[in-house]
Design an enzyme around this catalytic site. Structure first.
Site, mmCIF file in Angstrom:
data_model
loop_
_atom_site.group_PDB
_atom_site.id
_atom_site.type_symbol
_atom_site.label_atom_id
_atom_site.label_comp_id
_atom_site.label_asym_id
_atom_site.label_seq_id
_atom_site.Cartn_x
_atom_site.Cartn_y
_atom_site.Cartn_z
ATOM 1 N N ASP A 1 -0.326 8.041 -12.339
ATOM 2 C CA ASP A 1 -1.345 8.707 -11.532
ATOM 3 C C ASP A 1 -2.366 7.718 -10.979
ATOM 4 O O ASP A 1 -3.177 7.171 -11.730
ATOM 5 C CB ASP A 1 -2.044 9.755 -12.413
ATOM 6 N N ASP B 1 -3.279 9.372 -3.571
ATOM 7 C CA ASP B 1 -3.279 9.866 -4.948
ATOM 8 C C ASP B 1 -1.904 10.374 -5.349
ATOM 9 O O ASP B 1 -1.499 11.467 -4.966
ATOM 10 C CB ASP B 1 -4.322 10.973 -5.081
#
Length: 507
Positions: free
Chosen positions: A100, A287
């Protein structure tokens, strides 16, 4: 992951699975992605919600060739989650984790987690079985939009493919309350963001990979295969990028704020026409931990109107148009500063730079010992601010007042639901427009098949807009979160050495 009904949570969080080590070469780790088809049940909880990103954001050259290195294989679950396998300890205990770029800590469930069901249905770290374990004990907790984890820090070796990161600080989660993590396909999360947003100021795994000389270049890159069920799910490369997975050259933009991988973005276009909102520039982050593409409600609503997405009718929006629409238009035509209009009509206050809800307040987090700015949503103020943006755009197209007010009423009908989810007719994809984002002076377009997610098969299939609403107020916003919907179309390079992000068409 907290205040909203879990049953309504939409897709997000990249869940990367099964790191399959490939033949090693120097300084480069390659991560291959595998995938599973999208399904209805997984929409429940496997997402780090945009709400959490919003809460946090309010607070706070040539690369190595792919011919050298290891490959870490990632699985793609429902075209919304890419997850992979790592090892912690000696001998290595295996865990599936999300990679992430929107967070910076590594955490996995602990064998000392006794009272959370989620821990019992996932792999748990057992410190007593590792010869390289080092006690730390510092408490830690991470709060997400739909849940939280808590535990304590420990140190141990972390294995990625054939590489071993020594003395890595990570969180042993001893509390994982709620349904979210219980039904998740992953055990934990491995953050690839900057240390500036690391809980406990822990040094991220990526930093230690560089410090310990495990990669040839301080660069990593993502390729996501968006064709569920066809071939590999994608690839994450540490130390460079694979030229087989992109076309042409990358367009690079500098990181403007360390923490998230944040950069400046220009205008957003629908079918080649400017929406006007970001013509003067907006901030954006790349992201890998968000499945959808999130942006300001005003623009997301316009996009959803153009693609025929159906959301929830906002009565506040229609009330603003009927009672204040003419007055707002008159003020815009009189060249009143747009930021002051909603305060002039009495729906917002003005803080000297922009109109804001009269409900701004300070929220004190006693546990963290910090004060964070919180924005209590005022629906009428928010609706007014959106109406100003929409009307500005229509006036720039020389539309009449009557046409403008009718159009704004239509936009009110397209406002996203409280969970940000908007559905579309699966049969109408061919008639939908391209949506383009201006990055580094270049337009990066998404076609309907790239920004629409399909859930299920056959007559029961549902199609969902890949655009979700999220409003970050100035000075951090307006801000866009370019998640998997965008990164699936564009191979993305995260260049830590030169502090830049690069995009090229995926191959």
């Amino acid at each position: 992951m907290g205040t909203r009904s879990v049953a309504l949570v939409l897709l997000a969080a990249v869940l990367l699975q099964t790191l399959l080590p490939a033949s090693a070469a120097e300084g480069l780790v390659r991560v291959s992605l595998k995938k599973q088809p999208i399904d209805q049940n997984s929409r429940v909880a496997e997402r780090l919600s945009a709400e959490e990103r919003q809460r946090l954001l309010r607070g706070a050259n040539s690369l190595g060739s792919s011919d050298e290195g290891d490959i870490i294989a990632l699985k793609n679950y429902m075209n919304a989650q890419y997850f992979g396998e790592i090892g912690i300890g000696t001998p290595a205990q295996k865990f599936t984790v999300i990679f992430d770029t929107g967070s910076s800590n590594l955490w996995v469930p602990s064998s000392k987690c006794y009272f959370s069901i989620a821990c019992y249905v996932h792999s748990r770290y057992k410190s007593g079985q590792s010869s390289t374990y080092k006690k730390n004990g510092k408490p830690a907790d991470i709060h997400y939009g739909t849940g939280a984890i808590a535990g304590f820090f420990s140190e141990d070796s972390v294995t990625l493919g054939d590489l071993v990161v020594k003395d890595q600080e990570f969180i042993e989660a001893t509390k994982e309350p709620g349904l979210t993590f219980m039904v998740a396909k992953f055990d934990g999360i491995l953050g690839l963001g900057f240390q500036e947003i690391s809980v406990g100021n822990a040094v991220p795994v990526w930093y230690n990979m560089i410090k310990q000389g495990l990669v040839s270049d301080p660069v990593f890159s993502f390729w996501f295969n968006r064709h569920a069920g066809e071939g590999e799910g994608g690839e994450l490369v540490f130390g460079g990028m694979d030229p087989n997975h992109y076309k042409g050259n990358h367009t690079y933009v500098p990181v403007t704020q360390k923490g998230y991988w944040q950069f400046n973005m220009g205008d957003v276009l629908v079918d080649g026409k400017s929406t006007g909102f970001c013509a003067g520039g907006c901030a954006a982050i790349a992201d890998s931990g968000t499945s959808l593409l999130a942006g300001p409600t005003a623009i997301i609503t316009e996009i959803n109107e153009k693609i025929g997405a159906t959301g929830v009718v906002s009565q506040e929006c229609k009330t603003v148009v009927s009672q204040y629409g003419q007055q707002i238009l008159d003020l815009l035509l009189a060249e009143t500063q747009p930021a002051k209009i909603c305060s002039q009509v009495g729906l917002c206050t003005f803080d000297g730079t922009h109109g804001v809800s009269a409900g701004i307040r300070s929220v004190v987090d006693d546990e963290a010992g910090k004060s964070n700015g919180g924005l209590r949503s005022d629906p009428m103020c928010n609706a007014c601010e959106m109406a100003v943006v929409w009307m500005q755009n229509q006036l720039a197209q020389n539309k009449t007042k009557e046409l403008i007010l009718n159009y704004i009423n239509q936009l009110c009908d397209r406002l996203p639901s409280p969970m940000g989810e908007s559905s579309v007719d699966c049969a109408s994809l061919k008639s939908m427009p391209d949506i383009a984002f201006t990055i580094g002076g270049k337009k990066f377009s998404l076609k309907p098949e790239q920004y629409i997610l399909k859930v299920g098969e056959g007559p029961a299939a549902q199609c969902i807009s890949g655009f979700t609403a999220m409003d970050i107020p100035p000075p951090r916003g307006p801000l866009w979160i370019l998640g998997d919907v965008f990164m699936g179309a564009y191979h993305t390079v995260f260049d830590y050495g030169k502090l830049r992000v690069g995009f090229a068409e995926s191959a």
